[in-house]
Every structure is written in C-alpha cells, then in structure tokens.
Design an enzyme around this catalytic site. Sequence first.
Site, PDB file in Angstrom:
ATOM      1  N   ASP A  66     -12.285   6.737   4.208  1.00 48.80           N
ATOM      2  CA  ASP A  66     -11.019   6.581   4.939  1.00 48.80           C
ATOM      3  C   ASP A  66     -10.552   5.118   4.979  1.00 48.80           C
ATOM      4  O   ASP A  66      -9.427   4.839   5.381  1.00 48.80           O
ATOM      5  CB  ASP A  66     -11.172   7.143   6.359  1.00 48.80           C
ATOM      6  N   ASP A 124       1.690   6.716   5.163  1.00 50.02           N
ATOM      7  CA  ASP A 124       0.723   5.703   4.742  1.00 50.02           C
ATOM      8  C   ASP A 124       1.156   4.982   3.456  1.00 50.02           C
ATOM      9  O   ASP A 124       0.405   4.190   2.903  1.00 50.02           O
ATOM     10  CB  ASP A 124      -0.662   6.348   4.578  1.00 50.02           C
ATOM     11  N   LYS A 131       0.846  -1.208   0.000  1.00 55.36           N
ATOM     12  CA  LYS A 131       0.000   0.000   0.000  1.00 55.36           C
ATOM     13  C   LYS A 131       0.871   1.243   0.000  1.00 55.36           C
ATOM     14  O   LYS A 131       1.733   1.417   0.852  1.00 55.36           O
ATOM     15  CB  LYS A 131      -0.890  -0.003   1.251  1.00 55.36           C
ATOM     16  N   GLU A 146      -9.519   3.411   2.617  1.00 54.82           N
ATOM     17  CA  GLU A 146      -9.073   3.451   1.214  1.00 54.82           C
ATOM     18  C   GLU A 146      -8.015   2.407   0.903  1.00 54.82           C
ATOM     19  O   GLU A 146      -7.891   1.973  -0.234  1.00 54.82           O
ATOM     20  CB  GLU A 146      -8.548   4.854   0.879  1.00 54.82           C
ATOM     21  N   LYS A 177     -10.265  12.751   8.205  1.00 55.98           N
ATOM     22  CA  LYS A 177      -9.678  12.433   9.509  1.00 55.98           C
ATOM     23  C   LYS A 177      -9.634  13.691  10.372  1.00 55.98           C
ATOM     24  O   LYS A 177      -9.552  14.800   9.851  1.00 55.98           O
ATOM     25  CB  LYS A 177      -8.228  11.944   9.321  1.00 55.98           C
ATOM     26  N   ARG A 232      -7.717  -0.757   1.690  1.00 53.74           N
ATOM     27  CA  ARG A 232      -8.251  -2.041   1.217  1.00 53.74           C
ATOM     28  C   ARG A 232      -8.783  -1.926  -0.214  1.00 53.74           C
ATOM     29  O   ARG A 232      -8.837  -2.911  -0.940  1.00 53.74           O
ATOM     30  CB  ARG A 232      -9.316  -2.554   2.194  1.00 53.74           C
ATOM     31  N   ASP A 254      -2.865  10.277   3.381  1.00 48.58           N
ATOM     32  CA  ASP A 254      -4.233   9.826   3.668  1.00 48.58           C
ATOM     33  C   ASP A 254      -4.951  10.862   4.535  1.00 48.58           C
ATOM     34  O   ASP A 254      -4.786  10.890   5.754  1.00 48.58           O
ATOM     35  CB  ASP A 254      -4.184   8.470   4.380  1.00 48.58           C
TER      36      ASP A 254
END
Length: 486
Positions: free
Chosen positions: A334, A275, A252, A336, A264, A338, A257
């Site tokens: 959020d 991230d 990933k 995201e 967030k 996956r 993010d």
Amino acid sequence: MPDITVNARSGAPEETSADTRVVALFEGEELADAQLQELVSLGEAKPGLGKVATDREDAPGGGRRRVLIAGLGKREELDSEKARVAAAAVAGKAKELGSVSLSWAAPDGVAGALVEGTLLKLYSFDRFKSKKGDSDSDEPEGGLESLEIAGPDLDPDEVERGRVVAAAQNAARDLQNLPSNVADPTFLAGRAEEIAAGHDDLELEVLDRDSIAAHGMGAFTAVAKGTDNEPRLIVLRYRGGENGPHLGFVGKAVTFDTGGISLKPGAKMSEMKFDMSGGAAVLEAMDAIASLRLPVTVTAVVPATENMPSGHATKPGDIVTALNGKTIEINNTDAEGRLILADSLAYAVEHGVERIVNLATLTGAIIIALGSTHAGLFSNDDDWVGEVEEACKGTGELGWRLPLHSEYADLVKGKYADLDNAPEGRKASSITAAEFLKNFVGEVPWVHIDIAGTAWGGTRPYVGSGASGFGVRTLVELARRAAGRP
Ligand code: BES
Ligand code: MN
Ligand code: ZN
C-alpha cells in the site's frame, strides 16, 4: 458544463451590457451611486468578505438589470485569495438568481483572481447524471454564459491568464472525478496526447509495461504487476524557451489504490479513485503553461497505474531494483506511491531537469497533520522550497514545510535491501515517505508536495469539498516565475 466566455473591458464598468453587474464594497467606504449606497446605509449591503446584496437599476439600453454588491473587506487588505473568495460568493448568488451574463467592476490587481474564483466555483461534474445540475435545488437551468471583467486600468493578459489557469484546474478536477473504470492509465495517456496535439512545442512520450520494465524501472513495475490494466509512464516535454532552470514536474497517478496485497479496509475505499490527483494536476498544468506560451523548458513525468491484489501481484517482502540502482524491500504494497515516484524522479533526473516539484496523494498521515488547509512540503534545498512557498502563497494553494533529518532517513533503511518502502511503526510517516523519495533525486533541488489532504475534501469556498485540482495554479506560477514574469 458549457464553457463560460471570459473577456476584459477597459471602459467604464457601468456601461456593461451584462444582465448582472457587480460592484465592490470596501469597509469604511461609500459607493459612488447614491441609490446603491442607500442599501449600504440601511445595512442591507455589507462590506464583509463574501457578503453579497442584491439590487436593481436602470440599464443603459433601457429596461432594468441586477446589481450585486460584493463585500471585499478592507481595501488595503485585499489580495488574490480574498478576491477568489468574493468572486465565488458572487458566482453562487448569480447562479441562484439565474444570471446569464456577469460583469465585475474589478478593483486593481485582482482581475485574474476574480476570473479564477468565478470559474472554479461554477464547476460541476454531472456527466453521469441523467438529470443535469443540482436536482435538489430550485435553481434556474441554463447557468452563466459570459463573464466580463471591467475597469479603467485592466490588464487583459491577467484576465486571460486567470481563464486559462482556472480552465486547466477544472480539467484536472474532471480527471479526478472520473471513476477508475473510465480514467485508467490508458485514458490518462490519451488525455496527454490530446494536450500534446494542441501545442507545437509540447512533445509526448508514453512507455508501456514492457518498456517501463526494459528501462529498469523495477519499482514501478512491481506496483503495476498486480493489475491486468496496462500501466503507462507519461512524459510531456515542453520547450517554450530557455528562461530559468529546466523544470521537472512529477505527478503520482495511481488510478485506483486498493492497497494491493496489503489491502485497504473497505470504508471510503472509493475515494482511492482520487489517487491520481497529482498526475492530473501535472498534465493539466502543462496544458496551461503551453497555452500561455511561457518561454521555459519543462519535463513532466506522470507514472500511471492501478494498485491491485491478484495472483501475479507483488507480495510483502519482495525486493526490487529501481532505475537508479537502489534496491527496495516492499514491506507494504500500500506504500505504492513512493515506488512509482522513485523511478519517475530518477527518470526526470536522467533527462536533465534542474529543479523538481512532485505532487502526490502520498500519505494519510498528512491529513492528520495539516488537514485540508495546507499541503505538506518537503525539500532538500532551502532556496527552491522558498520559491515554491512563495508560489503557493500567491496562488492560495497553501503549503507548509515539514522537516527532513538523517534520523528520519535512517528509518527507511532496509533490513535486506537498501531501502524499506514502509518502516514499521507509524512515526512521522509523511516525513519518512519524503525521505524515501529523496533517495531518487540525487543532488537536484527538489520539493515533494503531499496533497493527500488538499486534493479533495477541502473547505475553500471556491472549490468546495470535492475534487480540487490542487497544484495546477502553483505549477503554472512556478513556470511563470522561471520565465521571469512579474
Ligand atoms: N494513496 C494513499 C495515501 C492516502 C490515504 C491518500 C488516504 C489520501 C487518503 C497511499 O498510497 C497510502 O496508502 N499510504 C499509506 C502508506 C503506509 C502504508 C506506509 C498510508 O498513508 O497509510
Ligand atoms: Mn497506497
Ligand atoms: Zn496511493
């Protein structure tokens, strides 16, 4: 930070020309050198792991030199991880004292780990500081230039491997530390290009926004919709030989993010530049695997994008179709990671990988469950996860398996589509994230490693609390095992 040269010397350790020599001290044992043993008898040099005492001795070529007496605990309990810890303590001391060249008299079997512990400990990220180094300390400038590992039965390949792996891990830490206005998806693709250019048997393919969408990667496309910064799907193929199964490494790389429309909170949001840690580890591990010329086949897939809110961002409730045809309700933008992994895992499977490991800073909940000591492991295959657990133990990048179960799988079923990316309630949310991913690997043995707790903020003495490069050592070790290396 200039590179530290590393070499192995099989002669007598005390014949070194280094300005600082390191002698290992084990519990219940005496040092051969009477003058050094005096320090042990006086209780000034201690055998406990991580202890370091300083002495001086005559150098063979005339003059005096430093000797560091390093505690390594009990000889029969010494392993690679303890060697990394001891090496880090020594490196810290050597830095404080202004050593330029360091020579370790290496105990059997830990030469590579000593190199790793030293190079990882001396890593620093100060390229944006006007004044380099630790400005609050009174440490001498310059720093270590060379590291020698000396011993009678030394394996020079082990030393070289330690150097290559630690350099790759430090390179991953650089990618992590770079802010998102520098290390954006295009930058990561550029780094992949650099890596590919360095090796004949590494091949790079990069998909841009249009080709990501044209391939049918509706989940990845949905995450990238909100950002004006171009996404990239980075694919590196390494063909070093046919040993073992075709490995698939997926990482990933959300270069920032924000949460998207499901924004967030502001506190610590700056940490979300990390991230992309999974992607960074995958890219740099590929560099190491190719440098070591391991006779295996590996396909690396790194989806890179920002996750941003905007007038063209994906909204909660939107439904998309992933590469494998499954439909997904995006109930929380959020969640995201996956989504981009879903398409990337399916892409890796389409390209024939036979064993998958994915690395992702996927859930805040894994930090609550396991802290920064273990990464979370999730798998659909007992044998494959067993191998990954073994690799984790060997490298000191610890992993702990958490369960999957059809009851958890039920939680990620959608109301209007096949899947829901963020089930309501927060039950077992690291596990439900893994159950979501499982839908995209088909029958291929797969291990998901949730590194949200270990990618930064840890307590291992040789990496400290900053970006850790977690995963590089384990991926290289898995490739080595596939290659049949001891
Ligand atoms: N990147 C985060 C996970 C994360 C959080 C990593 C904190 C490191 C520190 C991920 O994209 C995320 O936001 N996950 C959500 C999922 C939730 C919305 C289902 C989470 O863990 O809260
Ligand atoms: Mn998120
Ligand atoms: Zn994320």
